[in-house]
Write a protein that holds these residues in place. Structure first.
Motif, PDB file in Angstrom:
ATOM      1  N   THR A   1       0.819  -1.231   0.000  1.00 11.14           N
ATOM      2  CA  THR A   1       0.000   0.000   0.000  1.00 11.14           C
ATOM      3  C   THR A   1       0.843   1.267   0.000  1.00 11.14           C
ATOM      4  N   THR A   2       1.987   1.232   0.628  1.00 10.07           N
ATOM      5  CA  THR A   2       2.865   2.395   0.627  1.00 10.07           C
ATOM      6  C   THR A   2       3.370   2.680  -0.789  1.00 10.07           C
ATOM      7  N   THR A   3       3.755   1.637  -1.487  1.00  7.09           N
ATOM      8  CA  THR A   3       4.215   1.795  -2.868  1.00  7.09           C
ATOM      9  C   THR A   3       3.076   2.266  -3.767  1.00  7.09           C
ATOM     10  N   VAL A   4       1.887   1.698  -3.580  1.00  8.68           N
ATOM     11  CA  VAL A   4       0.722   2.125  -4.361  1.00  8.68           C
ATOM     12  C   VAL A   4       0.448   3.602  -4.115  1.00  8.68           C
ATOM     13  N   GLY A   5       0.553   4.038  -2.862  1.00 11.47           N
ATOM     14  CA  GLY A   5       0.351   5.454  -2.531  1.00 11.47           C
ATOM     15  C   GLY A   5       1.388   6.351  -3.186  1.00 11.47           C
ATOM     16  N   ALA A   6       2.636   5.908  -3.198  1.00  8.36           N
ATOM     17  CA  ALA A   6       3.695   6.703  -3.826  1.00  8.36           C
ATOM     18  C   ALA A   6       3.493   6.791  -5.336  1.00  8.36           C
ATOM     19  N   LEU A   7       3.095   5.696  -5.950  1.00 13.16           N
ATOM     20  CA  LEU A   7       2.827   5.708  -7.390  1.00 13.16           C
ATOM     21  C   LEU A   7       1.596   6.545  -7.727  1.00 13.16           C
ATOM     22  N   PHE A   8       0.586   6.486  -6.861  1.00 15.39           N
ATOM     23  CA  PHE A   8      -0.599   7.321  -7.042  1.00 15.39           C
ATOM     24  C   PHE A   8      -0.211   8.798  -7.026  1.00 15.39           C
ATOM     25  N   THR A   9       0.667   9.176  -6.112  1.00 11.29           N
ATOM     26  CA  THR A   9       1.171  10.549  -6.054  1.00 11.29           C
ATOM     27  C   THR A   9       1.881  10.920  -7.352  1.00 11.29           C
ATOM     28  N   LEU A  10       2.654  10.005  -7.881  1.00  9.90           N
ATOM     29  CA  LEU A  10       3.361  10.233  -9.137  1.00  9.90           C
ATOM     30  C   LEU A  10       2.378  10.424 -10.299  1.00  9.90           C
TER      31      LEU A  10
ATOM     32  N   GLU B   1     -12.343  15.472 -20.029  1.00 12.65           N
ATOM     33  CA  GLU B   1     -12.373  14.278 -20.876  1.00 12.65           C
ATOM     34  C   GLU B   1     -10.973  13.833 -21.276  1.00 12.65           C
ATOM     35  N   GLN B   2     -10.110  14.780 -21.508  1.00 10.73           N
ATOM     36  CA  GLN B   2      -8.738  14.449 -21.870  1.00 10.73           C
ATOM     37  C   GLN B   2      -8.017  13.788 -20.690  1.00 10.73           C
ATOM     38  N   GLN B   3      -8.228  14.292 -19.498  1.00 13.31           N
ATOM     39  CA  GLN B   3      -7.593  13.708 -18.309  1.00 13.31           C
ATOM     40  C   GLN B   3      -8.107  12.293 -18.050  1.00 13.31           C
ATOM     41  N   VAL B   4      -9.418  12.102 -18.201  1.00 12.58           N
ATOM     42  CA  VAL B   4      -9.993  10.770 -17.993  1.00 12.58           C
ATOM     43  C   VAL B   4      -9.496   9.809 -19.066  1.00 12.58           C
ATOM     44  N   ARG B   5      -9.426  10.269 -20.287  1.00 11.60           N
ATOM     45  CA  ARG B   5      -8.935   9.426 -21.384  1.00 11.60           C
ATOM     46  C   ARG B   5      -7.493   8.972 -21.109  1.00 11.60           C
ATOM     47  N   PHE B   6      -6.658   9.893 -20.653  1.00  9.77           N
ATOM     48  CA  PHE B   6      -5.278   9.543 -20.333  1.00  9.77           C
ATOM     49  C   PHE B   6      -5.225   8.552 -19.168  1.00  9.77           C
ATOM     50  N   ALA B   7      -6.047   8.786 -18.134  1.00 10.50           N
ATOM     51  CA  ALA B   7      -6.061   7.895 -16.971  1.00 10.50           C
ATOM     52  C   ALA B   7      -6.524   6.494 -17.370  1.00 10.50           C
ATOM     53  N   LYS B   8      -7.523   6.404 -18.259  1.00 10.85           N
ATOM     54  CA  LYS B   8      -7.983   5.096 -18.737  1.00 10.85           C
ATOM     55  C   LYS B   8      -6.889   4.397 -19.539  1.00 10.85           C
ATOM     56  N   GLN B   9      -6.193   5.149 -20.370  1.00  7.33           N
ATOM     57  CA  GLN B   9      -5.111   4.567 -21.169  1.00  7.33           C
ATOM     58  C   GLN B   9      -3.999   4.031 -20.267  1.00  7.33           C
ATOM     59  N   LEU B  10      -3.737   4.732 -19.177  1.00  2.85           N
ATOM     60  CA  LEU B  10      -2.730   4.271 -18.219  1.00  2.85           C
ATOM     61  C   LEU B  10      -3.156   2.941 -17.595  1.00  2.85           C
ATOM     62  N   VAL B  11      -4.437   2.845 -17.217  1.00  3.15           N
ATOM     63  CA  VAL B  11      -4.958   1.595 -16.647  1.00  3.15           C
ATOM     64  C   VAL B  11      -4.843   0.468 -17.669  1.00  3.15           C
ATOM     65  N   PHE B  12      -5.265   0.723 -18.906  1.00  2.70           N
ATOM     66  CA  PHE B  12      -5.195  -0.313 -19.942  1.00  2.70           C
ATOM     67  C   PHE B  12      -3.758  -0.767 -20.180  1.00  2.70           C
ATOM     68  N   SER B  13      -2.827   0.167 -20.158  1.00  2.00           N
ATOM     69  CA  SER B  13      -1.421  -0.182 -20.361  1.00  2.00           C
ATOM     70  C   SER B  13      -0.918  -1.114 -19.260  1.00  2.00           C
ATOM     71  N   TYR B  14      -1.264  -0.803 -18.017  1.00  3.17           N
ATOM     72  CA  TYR B  14      -0.816  -1.648 -16.913  1.00  3.17           C
ATOM     73  C   TYR B  14      -1.584  -2.961 -16.869  1.00  3.17           C
ATOM     74  N   GLN B  15      -2.829  -2.985 -17.340  1.00  2.00           N
ATOM     75  CA  GLN B  15      -3.545  -4.250 -17.429  1.00  2.00           C
ATOM     76  C   GLN B  15      -2.876  -5.171 -18.443  1.00  2.00           C
TER      77      GLN B  15
ATOM     78  N   LEU C   1      -0.541  -1.136 -11.408  1.00  6.22           N
ATOM     79  CA  LEU C   1      -1.927  -1.265 -11.854  1.00  6.22           C
ATOM     80  C   LEU C   1      -2.888  -0.678 -10.821  1.00  6.22           C
ATOM     81  N   ALA C   2      -2.676  -0.993  -9.554  1.00  6.99           N
ATOM     82  CA  ALA C   2      -3.541  -0.461  -8.497  1.00  6.99           C
ATOM     83  C   ALA C   2      -3.450   1.062  -8.426  1.00  6.99           C
ATOM     84  N   ALA C   3      -2.259   1.605  -8.577  1.00  7.32           N
ATOM     85  CA  ALA C   3      -2.090   3.059  -8.557  1.00  7.32           C
ATOM     86  C   ALA C   3      -2.756   3.707  -9.770  1.00  7.32           C
ATOM     87  N   ALA C   4      -2.685   3.053 -10.920  1.00 10.81           N
ATOM     88  CA  ALA C   4      -3.337   3.588 -12.120  1.00 10.81           C
ATOM     89  C   ALA C   4      -4.854   3.578 -11.968  1.00 10.81           C
TER      90      ALA C   4
END
Length: 118
Positions: free
Chosen positions: A3-12, A85-99, A51-54
């Motif tokens: 969870t600490t690593t997930v939190g740090a990646l979420f911050t990133l 919409e652009q921010q959400v699109r980028f966030a979704k692409q990040l999730v798909f990449s890590y999936q 993936l969890a951070a994304a």
């Protein structure tokens, strides 16, 4: 997952430094990834932290964007949907990449039902 690593990646990913306020989002994202794991997959894989951070970043972006859809100006309000919409699109692409990166650790979400005549 750590969870600490997930939190740090979420911050990133999000740029949000306050992980304490958004701890429920982080916890939900870790749980979401845990539920997607294959039975034989190791939950300690470093890729799962990303993936969890994304996923947490996507939820954060959706919540933050819904809260601030309108930008106040001196003449009233204007919609900021293109930015949101652009921010959400980028966030979704990040999730798909890590999936894709974690595909060998996650269950296939496709359900196929075959009928049998009997």
């Amino acid at each position: 997952m750590n969870t600490t690593t997930v939190g740090a990646l979420f911050t990133l990913f999000s740029g949000e430094e306050d992980t304490v306020t958004y701890q429920p989002i982080l916890t939900a994202a870790v749980e979401e990834v845990t539920q997607q794991l294959r039975p034989d997959a190791a939950g300690t894989e470093a890729r799962l932290n990303y993936l969890a951070a994304a996923i947490a970043n996507l939820r954060y972006t959706q919540i933050f964007g819904a809260r601030e859809k309108a930008l106040a100006t001196y003449a009233g309000t204007i919609r900021r949907t293109s930015d949101y919409e652009q921010q959400v699109r980028f966030a979704k692409q990040l999730v798909f990449s890590y999936q894709k990166l974690c595909a060998d650790l996650l269950e296939d979400p496709v359900f196929v039902f075959f009928g049998c005549r009997g």
